[in-house]
Design a protein around this motif. Structure first.
Motif, PDB file in Angstrom:
ATOM      1  N   VAL A  61       6.748   2.591   3.179  1.00 36.46           N
ATOM      2  CA  VAL A  61       6.121   3.742   2.350  1.00 36.46           C
ATOM      3  C   VAL A  61       6.510   2.853   1.195  1.00 36.46           C
ATOM      4  N   ASP A  62       5.337   3.914  -0.063  1.00 41.77           N
ATOM      5  CA  ASP A  62       4.727   3.803  -1.464  1.00 41.77           C
ATOM      6  C   ASP A  62       6.559   3.548  -2.533  1.00 41.77           C
ATOM      7  N   ASP A  63       7.666   4.537  -2.090  1.00 41.60           N
ATOM      8  CA  ASP A  63       8.484   5.024  -2.807  1.00 41.60           C
ATOM      9  C   ASP A  63       9.926   5.175  -1.773  1.00 41.60           C
ATOM     10  N   GLU A  89      10.132  -0.709   1.071  1.00 37.74           N
ATOM     11  CA  GLU A  89       8.632  -0.418  -0.333  1.00 37.74           C
ATOM     12  C   GLU A  89       7.213  -1.342   0.107  1.00 37.74           C
ATOM     13  N   ARG A  90       6.466  -1.283   0.236  1.00 45.63           N
ATOM     14  CA  ARG A  90       5.301  -1.451   0.179  1.00 45.63           C
ATOM     15  C   ARG A  90       5.092  -2.940  -0.986  1.00 45.63           C
ATOM     16  N   ARG A  91       5.704  -3.776  -0.792  1.00 47.60           N
ATOM     17  CA  ARG A  91       5.722  -4.586  -2.107  1.00 47.60           C
ATOM     18  C   ARG A  91       6.207  -5.927  -1.161  1.00 47.60           C
TER      19      ARG A  91
END
Length: 474
Positions: free
Chosen positions: A257-259, A237-239
């Motif tokens: 990815v976002d999810d 995840e992009r975090r």
């Protein structure tokens, strides 16, 4: 022995040594120094180091076992990985492990590393059952030490087979921190990043044969050598605490990815779910490794149908059919020697993630559950602790004593329905809804009875014959 002094001799054998300086301050603390990490994330960090990014050296922390950490320390953290696919086999050397220690033996070293200015990331492969108070206490102690000296937060990436693993790790840490200090809990929530991630690579347990092959290939002994497949995925995840890490990781093949959810779900249900099914079937049939299982036409047809008809259509990963085909090829790789009893370990903790969601989804939409019911029946037969040739084996599972006692007692009574009523209604494994599904329990009972009467592979062939007209390939 493989170590820094032996590196010059490897080039003559076609094995490239790490071309970067090793041994400086580490940037990553990894908890769970097992085979999977060393054949997956550590190789990603090795690729980053080879590109000149010195911030990704690793302290590898074994949680309890001292043997591997000490063996790697004696080898200066170096080890070889045999990578195999249909095109052939090659060896590569990893230099990303710069230090090793054991959390149970050297907890203060782990805390110091977590609090070090150079540390940016924490990664974890501590298995699904490792997410408890001891892990949270260790992490929170290190994070508290960071806060106390005015350092920023860390990116903490769980790489275990847990749905929403980043969120679960975050909740675990914040809950533990709250008991110590609300201010610390707020600091963790505000400054640390807990990305969800999905990792995928088949890494069998090390064997004496693998170590012998490594010695022949390297010209020196390597007590930490591994084998794996060419395929790998790391979807994250992009975090991140440092947003630039997204591009850095993507440059060496990590999917940011976002999810993560669609990839996480597909891996758990297609790869891991199929693995657990084959492990139970193979253990009972006397097939020791996955490649021998999938080479059986009846098992290949069953697994293809399981993924195609009962699991895949429920998934939101857009390329799940391509992923399924890759999985079938990976399962057939004879070099991996992935032992069925290794995969069947802790099945009571794996089934709730790997099978139960697929069964519930299929029942809700009126889709077939016949293959999933057969897998459940195979698991119940596996719990008896002996194969069809009469060879006994150990059940390694937190619930082993209870599960095996029930499976054996009811098997001796010859009562498949009673076995299913006992083992198929355990809410710790099947949740609250499935034990109430009479149709589901009836199909497990039918297939357990057929497995007992006909034998595992004959019962499987009967199932395949019955279901062939329903098999459609997307």
């Amino acid at each position: 022995m493989l170590n820094t002094q032996s590196l010059p001799s490897l080039a003559a054998r076609g094995i490239s040594a790490p071309g970067y300086a090793r041994g400086g301050p580490v940037g990553v603390v990894h908890l769970g120094l097992g085979a999977f990490h060393r054949a997956h994330q550590a190789l990603v960090f090795d690729a980053l180091l080879r590109r000149g990014n010195a911030r990704w050296g690793v302290l590898g922390v074994a949680m309890r076992s001292t043997a591997l950490a000490d063996a790697l320390a004696a080898q200066d953290g170096l080890y070889a990985v045999q990578v195999a696919n249909a095109a052939g086999v090659h060896w590569q050397l990893s230099g990303a492990l710069w230090q090793t220690c054991v959390a149970a033996r050297e907890p203060s070293q782990v805390v110091r590393a977590l609090a070090a200015p150079s540390t940016r990331w924490v990664t974890l492969t501590v298995t699904e059952k490792g997410y408890g108070p001891a892990l949270a206490g260790l992490l929170v102690q290190g994070l508290a030490a960071r806060q106390a000296v005015g350092l920023g937060g860390l990116t903490l990436a769980s790489c275990d087979n847990l749905a929403h693993n980043g969120r679960k790790l975050q909740a675990l840490c914040i809950e533990a921190a709250l008991a110590q200090s609300p201010a610390l809990a707020h600091w963790i929530a505000a400054t640390c990043a807990f990305p969800n991630s999905m990792v995928d690579r088949i890494v069998p347990a090390a064997t004496a044969e693998r170590l012998a092959a490594a010695a022949q290939a390297l010209g020196v002994a390597d007590q930490a050598a591994l084998g794996t497949e060419a395929f790998w995925e790391w979807v994250i995840e992009r975090r991140f605490v440092d947003a630039d890490d997204a591009d850095t990781l993507a440059a060496v093949g990590v999917t940011v990815v976002d999810d993560v959810g669609p990839f996480e779900e597909a891996k758990l249900r297609l790869l891991n779910g199929s693995h657990t099914a084959m492990a139970c079937i193979g253990a009972v049939a006397g097939l020791p490794v996955i490649s021998e299982c999938i080479a059986q036409p009846a098992i290949h047809q069953f697994i293809h149908g399981l993924m195609t008809v009962e699991v895949g259509p429920q998934l939101s990963r857009p390329d799940w059919a391509r992923y399924r085909d890759a999985l079938l090829a990976r399962f057939a790789n004879p070099e991996l020697r992935h032992r069925v009893h290794q995969i069947a370990t802790d099945s009571s903790q794996k089934i709730p993630q790997r099978w139960t969601p697929s069964v519930l989804g299929a029942l809700r939409t009126g889709q077939p559950v016949e293959r999933l019911a057969f897998a459940a029946a195979a698991w119940m037969r596996y719990l008896r602790g002996s194969d069809e040739q009469g060879q006994g084996y150990a059940i390694h599972d937190p619930m082993a004593e209870q599960l095996q006692a029930q499976a054996l007692a009811l098997a001796h009574a010859g009562d498949a329905a009673a076995t299913v009523q006992a083992l198929g209604t355990l809410s710790a494994i099947w949740g609250e809804a499935l034990p109430q599904e009479a149709r589901w329990l009836a199909r497990i009972t039918h297939w357990l009875d057929q497995i007992t009467q006909l034998g595992m592979l004959a019962a499987l062939a009967q199932l395949n014959t019955h279901l062939t007209p329903t098999l459609e390939t997307p």
